[in-house]
Design an enzyme around this catalytic site. Sequence first.
Site, PDB file in Angstrom:
ATOM      1  N   GLU A 239       1.742   0.332  -4.897  1.00  0.00           N
ATOM      2  CA  GLU A 239       1.269   1.627  -5.402  1.00  0.00           C
ATOM      3  C   GLU A 239       2.450   2.589  -5.417  1.00  0.00           C
ATOM      4  O   GLU A 239       2.923   3.002  -4.360  1.00  0.00           O
ATOM      5  CB  GLU A 239       0.169   2.178  -4.489  1.00  0.00           C
ATOM      6  CG  GLU A 239      -1.096   1.356  -4.482  1.00  0.00           C
ATOM      7  CD  GLU A 239      -2.153   1.970  -3.573  1.00  0.00           C
ATOM      8  OE1 GLU A 239      -3.246   2.272  -4.077  1.00  0.00           O
ATOM      9  OE2 GLU A 239      -1.886   2.150  -2.373  1.00  0.00           O
TER      10      GLU A 239
ATOM     11  N   ASP B   9       0.852  -1.183   0.000  1.00  0.00           N
ATOM     12  CA  ASP B   9       0.000   0.000   0.000  1.00  0.00           C
ATOM     13  C   ASP B   9       0.897   1.244   0.000  1.00  0.00           C
ATOM     14  O   ASP B   9       1.902   1.295   0.726  1.00  0.00           O
ATOM     15  CB  ASP B   9      -0.879  -0.030   1.250  1.00  0.00           C
ATOM     16  CG  ASP B   9      -1.857   1.118   1.303  1.00  0.00           C
ATOM     17  OD1 ASP B   9      -2.711   1.201   0.416  1.00  0.00           O
ATOM     18  OD2 ASP B   9      -1.748   1.938   2.243  1.00  0.00           O
TER      19      ASP B   9
END
Length: 665
Positions: free
Chosen positions: A309, A272
Amino acid sequence: MGAERAEARHEQGHRPYSVALTTDSERSLVVDLDDKALAPKGWSNLRKPKAVSMKDAQIQELHIRDFSVEDETSDHPGGYLAFADEDSAGSKHLRKLAESGTSYVHLLPAFDIATIPEKKSDQTSPDCDLKSFPADSQEQQECVAAAAAGDAYNWGYDPYHYTVPEGSYATDPDGTDRTVEFRQMVKALNEDGLRVVMDVVYNHTTSSGQAKTSVLDRIVPGYYQRLLADGSVANSTCCANTAPENTMMGKLVVDSIVTWAKEYKVDGFRFDLMGHHPKANILAVRKALDALTLEKDGVDGRKIILYGEGWNFGEIADDARFVQATQKNMAGTGIATFSDRARDAVRGGGPFDADPGVQGFASGLFTDPNSSTANGTEAEQKARLLHHQDLIKVGLSGNLAGYSFTDTAGNQVTGSQVDYNGAPAGYAAAPGDALAYADAHDNESLYDALTFKLPASTSTADRSRMQVLAMATAALSQGPALSQAGTDLLRSKSLDRNSYDSGDWFNAIHWDCEDGNGFGRGLPPAADNEDKWPYAKPLLASAASPDCADIEGASAAYQDLLRIRTDEPAFHLSTTGQVQEKLGFPLSGKDETPGVITMRLGDLVVVFNATTTTQEQAMKGAKGAGYRLHPTQADGSDEVVRSASFEAASGTFTVPARTVAVFTR
């Protein structure tokens, strides 16, 4: 230490290195994860499905609770053990996807989460008859929101203890059941032919300082959290940012990942907000995993995939404090980053548009205009569509920086010379650096995005065809692709753009088409969607929900494309040089058809026809060649694509409206 003795040794307070906990994380437990009592039957000699490299990964992104909580055929709804329910509708569907070429299931956060009460008796649920309200009512979201703070639902991006499985998904959250059952879940998915990716969130903590759910900051205040110049904790991620640039926080990341890999046999990790980590930290994770061997550790760490990400924002943007793990910086490392380039071109607009009706390649831009004024004039729409087609071509190459082709203006360009909102579109050094996707848990599901963007009068049959076409732009690209679980079944969240705390009502996957696809469950929760209600209300009131023919047809057509992608070597290229040699867009240039992309890939020709009419694509180099519709589609489920044809005398491919056709010779 035996499991019984393990539970007798409690340590008060929170520990960054906890591996077991009591209910609601009140106490840490001293547990030996190698204890045989914590191993499910067959764990020590578990046979993994064949390893699939990052460049070839086809990933289903799935939330543990969404998977089974409304599946009446599951014996363990909402829990880890649901994945071991072999005869459940969800498990059967995952096996079908695995047989078609899906290689990984990416689980949304499953570490200890701070925002879910772990005892079922403590969990609230909506105090209304949700099914009794109209499709465009705001009553459902009011009831869901009233229960949200104490219910069993959250996506889980609220880390509490990084290296302990979440307790709410276990039969008993108190003790080591969560360890055993997490392992049973991994084992069951592996036995279904799917490797397991874990979504990890080391970039922030739920809280800092002396808050109840603060762990790191109570041990060494101001060290594990990233501070701003005024001494406050940075929160650009959403919450209290961590500082993995500091040695011991960076070490915690590496040690935690290695524990999940060794002790839980996790096959991959998705970071993340990876751009908030130093590149060096992610490379240290890679190095530590590469050192794990079957003989020494029971796992082959070199086979574990990593992606994340790579967004560039916040106090560390543009490498302000260290070289970040961003899209451009991770190119060439074999660690993939999500590519938003083709995603936006396929869907249309971006996730933060005021008007959700901005169209793209797969949602009718120029070729099937809607009533939104945000799309601009006809000339502006055409120009934007043609530029989107160039972005999608870059995506189909694996988002390569150095791949050269003719753009829609007739110029010879490389991927990095194509513009994406002022940045280079192509940034990858090789296939496998960029991860293609048309939807994920963030933002509207693909079906909901297309509901906002396609003309309101579009039939459910045509919507389902555009859904498959959008998914195909990712599935038939070089490099890996990810799809949100249920997207092949036209999954809707009733137009919710941020369903992280929207309960089971808006999030659960409906595996049985008789239960619909989740559309029309009321206006989405006000907190993140109220500004879009004026657009959503008329659609929820008037748009029909897809029927079983639409839902099953979309899934079958997607699975046919997955089979082609898996079986054809041309989709598995390894270098920019190989892609340059095999991949071309022979009709790209000033005369390119708006809404149609024709791709040559070795002995294959793929035509993406996003328009509302049958299209003929005459290719000079195909004259006299023996092309035919790919046998998988010719013998497949989609009757419409079967009418696609090739005429050798003129080298013309004819493809029906809203269809992706693959030809071979």
